[in-house]
Motif scaffolding. Structure first.
Motif, short mmCIF file in Angstrom:
data_model
loop_
_atom_site.label_atom_id
_atom_site.label_comp_id
_atom_site.label_asym_id
_atom_site.label_seq_id
_atom_site.Cartn_x
_atom_site.Cartn_y
_atom_site.Cartn_z
N LEU A 54 0.83 -1.21 0.00
CA LEU A 54 0.00 0.00 0.00
C LEU A 54 0.86 1.26 0.00
O LEU A 54 0.57 2.22 -0.73
CB LEU A 54 -0.92 0.02 1.22
CG LEU A 54 -2.13 -0.90 1.19
CD1 LEU A 54 -2.79 -0.93 2.55
CD2 LEU A 54 -3.12 -0.46 0.11
N SER A 55 1.90 1.27 0.81
CA SER A 55 2.78 2.44 0.88
C SER A 55 3.47 2.68 -0.46
O SER A 55 3.58 3.82 -0.91
CB SER A 55 3.83 2.26 1.99
OG SER A 55 3.21 2.22 3.24
N ASN A 56 3.94 1.60 -1.09
CA ASN A 56 4.55 1.74 -2.42
C ASN A 56 3.56 2.31 -3.42
O ASN A 56 3.90 3.20 -4.21
CB ASN A 56 5.07 0.39 -2.92
CG ASN A 56 6.33 -0.04 -2.23
OD1 ASN A 56 7.00 0.73 -1.55
ND2 ASN A 56 6.67 -1.32 -2.39
N ALA A 57 2.34 1.80 -3.40
CA ALA A 57 1.32 2.31 -4.33
C ALA A 57 1.05 3.78 -4.08
O ALA A 57 0.98 4.58 -5.02
CB ALA A 57 0.03 1.49 -4.20
N ALA A 58 0.93 4.16 -2.82
CA ALA A 58 0.65 5.56 -2.49
C ALA A 58 1.80 6.48 -2.90
O ALA A 58 1.56 7.60 -3.36
CB ALA A 58 0.36 5.69 -1.00
N SER A 64 -6.66 0.05 -4.69
CA SER A 64 -7.66 -0.82 -4.08
C SER A 64 -6.96 -1.96 -3.34
O SER A 64 -5.88 -2.40 -3.72
CB SER A 64 -8.62 -1.38 -5.13
OG SER A 64 -7.93 -2.18 -6.06
N LEU A 65 -7.62 -2.40 -2.27
CA LEU A 65 -7.17 -3.55 -1.51
C LEU A 65 -8.36 -4.47 -1.35
O LEU A 65 -9.41 -4.06 -0.86
CB LEU A 65 -6.66 -3.11 -0.13
CG LEU A 65 -6.02 -4.22 0.72
CD1 LEU A 65 -5.08 -3.61 1.74
CD2 LEU A 65 -7.02 -5.11 1.40
N PHE A 66 -8.19 -5.71 -1.79
CA PHE A 66 -9.21 -6.73 -1.63
C PHE A 66 -8.59 -7.85 -0.82
O PHE A 66 -7.53 -8.38 -1.17
CB PHE A 66 -9.68 -7.27 -2.99
CG PHE A 66 -10.66 -8.40 -2.87
CD1 PHE A 66 -11.97 -8.17 -2.50
CD2 PHE A 66 -10.26 -9.70 -3.13
CE1 PHE A 66 -12.88 -9.22 -2.38
CE2 PHE A 66 -11.16 -10.76 -3.02
CZ PHE A 66 -12.48 -10.52 -2.64
N ALA A 67 -9.20 -8.20 0.30
CA ALA A 67 -8.72 -9.28 1.15
C ALA A 67 -9.82 -10.32 1.29
O ALA A 67 -10.98 -9.98 1.51
CB ALA A 67 -8.32 -8.75 2.53
N VAL A 88 -3.45 -5.96 -3.76
CA VAL A 88 -3.31 -4.51 -3.74
C VAL A 88 -3.06 -4.08 -5.18
O VAL A 88 -2.12 -4.53 -5.82
CB VAL A 88 -2.13 -4.06 -2.84
CG1 VAL A 88 -1.94 -2.55 -2.92
CG2 VAL A 88 -2.37 -4.50 -1.40
N HIS A 89 -3.93 -3.20 -5.67
CA HIS A 89 -3.87 -2.79 -7.07
C HIS A 89 -3.86 -1.28 -7.17
O HIS A 89 -4.60 -0.61 -6.45
CB HIS A 89 -5.08 -3.37 -7.83
CG HIS A 89 -5.07 -3.04 -9.27
ND1 HIS A 89 -5.77 -1.98 -9.80
CD2 HIS A 89 -4.43 -3.61 -10.31
CE1 HIS A 89 -5.57 -1.93 -11.10
NE2 HIS A 89 -4.76 -2.90 -11.44
N ASP A 90 -3.03 -0.76 -8.06
CA ASP A 90 -3.07 0.67 -8.35
C ASP A 90 -3.07 0.89 -9.86
O ASP A 90 -2.69 0.00 -10.62
CB ASP A 90 -1.90 1.42 -7.69
CG ASP A 90 -0.56 1.13 -8.33
OD1 ASP A 90 -0.35 1.50 -9.50
OD2 ASP A 90 0.30 0.54 -7.66
N GLU A 149 -0.10 -4.66 -9.53
CA GLU A 149 -0.89 -5.47 -8.62
C GLU A 149 0.05 -6.38 -7.84
O GLU A 149 0.87 -7.07 -8.42
CB GLU A 149 -1.94 -6.31 -9.34
CG GLU A 149 -2.77 -7.11 -8.34
CD GLU A 149 -3.96 -7.80 -8.95
OE1 GLU A 149 -5.08 -7.32 -8.72
OE2 GLU A 149 -3.75 -8.80 -9.67
N VAL A 150 -0.10 -6.34 -6.52
CA VAL A 150 0.64 -7.23 -5.63
C VAL A 150 -0.35 -8.25 -5.10
O VAL A 150 -1.42 -7.90 -4.60
CB VAL A 150 1.27 -6.44 -4.46
CG1 VAL A 150 1.95 -7.39 -3.48
CG2 VAL A 150 2.27 -5.42 -4.99
N THR A 151 -0.02 -9.53 -5.25
CA THR A 151 -0.87 -10.59 -4.74
C THR A 151 -0.13 -11.34 -3.64
O THR A 151 1.06 -11.64 -3.77
CB THR A 151 -1.30 -11.59 -5.84
OG1 THR A 151 -0.14 -12.20 -6.39
CG2 THR A 151 -2.05 -10.88 -6.95
N LEU A 152 -0.83 -11.58 -2.54
CA LEU A 152 -0.26 -12.27 -1.39
C LEU A 152 -1.19 -13.43 -1.02
O LEU A 152 -2.41 -13.26 -1.02
CB LEU A 152 -0.16 -11.32 -0.20
CG LEU A 152 0.49 -9.97 -0.44
CD1 LEU A 152 0.28 -9.05 0.76
CD2 LEU A 152 1.95 -10.14 -0.74
#
Length: 127
Positions: free
Chosen positions: A47-51, A60-63, A74-76, A119-122
């Motif tokens: 999130l910090s990287n995206a911001a 957006s963050l979908f969990a 986390v997608h930007d 997009e980062v997927t975890l």
């Protein structure tokens, strides 16, 4: 504390710190154990990287928490980048996101390309 509550707090912190706006969707919940803490840390970094790197772009963050796994996306829609072109000495994404999740038995991936956002997927399997 629960993972859902901690994710909400993390989003609020990132929004306040960076002046970002994050669309948040959480489905399900889990206890905030050591493995979920690692996922939370990796999510905070994403999130910090995206911001920072996609300033002003939608984030957006979908969990999703199921009995089998915890998944976070986390997608930007920022400028994107070529993950393969990141210099080896720049270890932020590799250490703070990918290695952090892998040390706890999970999988993390960064999908991005110049002009295409990120997009980062975890994913952590639940034991």
């Amino acid at each position: 504390e629960s993972l859902a509550r901690a994710l909400r707090g993390t989003v609020a912190e990132v929004e306040d710190l960076h002046g970002a706006r994050v669309e948040l969707v959480i489905v399900g919940d889990a206890p905030l154990d050591e493995r979920a803490q690692a996922l939370l840390g990796a999510t905070r970094e994403a999130l910090s990287n995206a911001a920072r790197h996609a300033a002003g772009a939608p984030i957006s963050l979908f969990a999703k928490v199921t009995p089998a796994a915890i998944e976070v996306f986390v997608h930007d829609r920022g400028p994107g980048f070529d993950p393969g072109a990141v210099a080896p000495e720049r270890r932020g994404v590799r250490e703070s996101i990918i290695a952090r999740i892998e040390r706890h038995g999970g999988v993390a991936a960064v999908h991005s390309a110049p002009g295409d956002g990120c997009e980062v997927t975890l994913r952590l399997d639940r034991r």
